[in-house]
Design an enzyme around this catalytic site. Structure first.
Site, PDB file in Angstrom:
ATOM      1  N   CYS A  82      -7.612  20.131 -27.091  1.00 51.20           N
ATOM      2  CA  CYS A  82      -8.195  20.183 -28.559  1.00 51.20           C
ATOM      3  C   CYS A  82      -9.631  20.225 -28.692  1.00 51.20           C
ATOM      4  O   CYS A  82     -10.347  19.624 -27.858  1.00 51.20           O
ATOM      5  CB  CYS A  82      -7.577  19.211 -29.311  1.00 51.20           C
ATOM      6  N   CYS A 163      -7.484  23.968 -31.832  1.00 52.41           N
ATOM      7  CA  CYS A 163      -7.479  22.976 -32.831  1.00 52.41           C
ATOM      8  C   CYS A 163      -8.959  22.505 -32.806  1.00 52.41           C
ATOM      9  O   CYS A 163      -9.691  22.592 -31.985  1.00 52.41           O
ATOM     10  CB  CYS A 163      -6.305  21.802 -32.721  1.00 52.41           C
TER      11      CYS A 163
END
Ligand code: C8R
Length: 248
Positions: A82, A163
């Site tokens: 992420c 993300c």
């Protein structure tokens, strides 16, 4: 001569497959899994090489589909931790240098991106070999060729997995830093998930004035694509290559 030219292995307008394609894939896979990312989940390079070959060997080189690459991509999905992703468009070398310095990751830092970078491949119906003489050209022959579809589907999966905050390095020395026909414009930006934040960096050649800015029409176009998906957007412009690498 006429018949040979148009029905033979030389009929496409793009350069042929890279010599020793299979061997290069196998060697790069071994290097990646043993040396570059030894910590990553152990992967079977022989199976990956075979899945890569089965995706296009013996098939019409103008009839590639995303599904042809499903088994290959499922063996090694292009996902990264992420907040570490770097996208780029017309700034390949700079984006790679930036990612390396900041320990961030481009698509070429994932296994399949690393394997395919700079290579060319296509097959021929009725043959179990690669066509080393010519492969379809995106403009002159067909868009649904195996090389283009590979980068599109891999980039799509890469973007879908983003993300937190991700970045894109754009070329501020072009009149349109954002190109809606590029893979970043057509495939990656439109596939970012809601709530992701995209930071765009417009970087121009050192010693020249920039040709595009965050308030220009191309970036407004990018902003509108992202607004439609609830993706947050920040934009930084007027950075020379040196400033970008040192300060960003
Ligand atoms: N990406 C796309 N294409 C890639 C690639 C890659 O990682 N790696 C290579 N070698 N290529 P461009 P773009 C090849 O106009 O279209 C991903 C392909 O043949 O400079 O916006 C990556 O995640 C492709 O046609 O950039 C990045 O964010 C050109 O190089 C974008 O998509 C790329 O041409 C970059 O794609």
């Amino acid at each position: 001569i006429y018949k040979w030219h148009y029905s033979g292995l030389n009929r496409w307008h793009g350069a042929g497959s890279t010599a020793d394609f299979q061997k290069i894939i196998q060697e790069r896979c071994d290097t990646y899994t043993q040396t570059i990312r030894p910590g990553s989940r152990s992967r079977n390079c022989q199976a990956i090489r075979q899945a890569f070959m089965s995706a296009f060997i013996s098939k019409d080189p103008c009839k590639a589909t995303k599904e042809d690459y499903n088994s290959l991509i499922n063996l090694a999905p292009p996902t990264v931790p992420c907040g570490q992703q770097v996208f780029w468009s017309k700034t390949k070398e700079l984006a790679h240098e930036y990612a390396k310095r900041r320990r961030l990751m481009t698509l070429e830092d994932t296994l399949l991106g690393y394997l395919a970078d700079g290579l060319r491949w296509c097959g021929e119906p009725g043959s179990s070999d690669l066509n080393i003489w010519s492969c379809p050209d995106w403009r002159k022959d067909c868009r649904t060729n195996y090389l283009s579809v590979f980068w599109e589907v891999l980039s799509e999966r890469f973007a879908e997995s983003a993300c937190n905050t991700v970045r894109v390095v754009l070329n501020g020395s072009l009149e349109n830093a954002f190109d809606s026909m590029s893979i970043f414009g057509r495939v990656e930006a439109p596939n970012l998930r809601p709530q992701v934040e995209l930071e765009a960096w417009l970087v121009h050649d050192t010693g020249k004035p920039p040709s595009d800015s965050c308030s220009g029409s191309s970036i407004r176009k990018l902003k509108s694509i992202l607004d439609g998906r609830n993706v947050k957007f920040r934009c930084m412009d007027n950075l020379s290559r040196d400033q970008f690498l040192q300060r960003s």
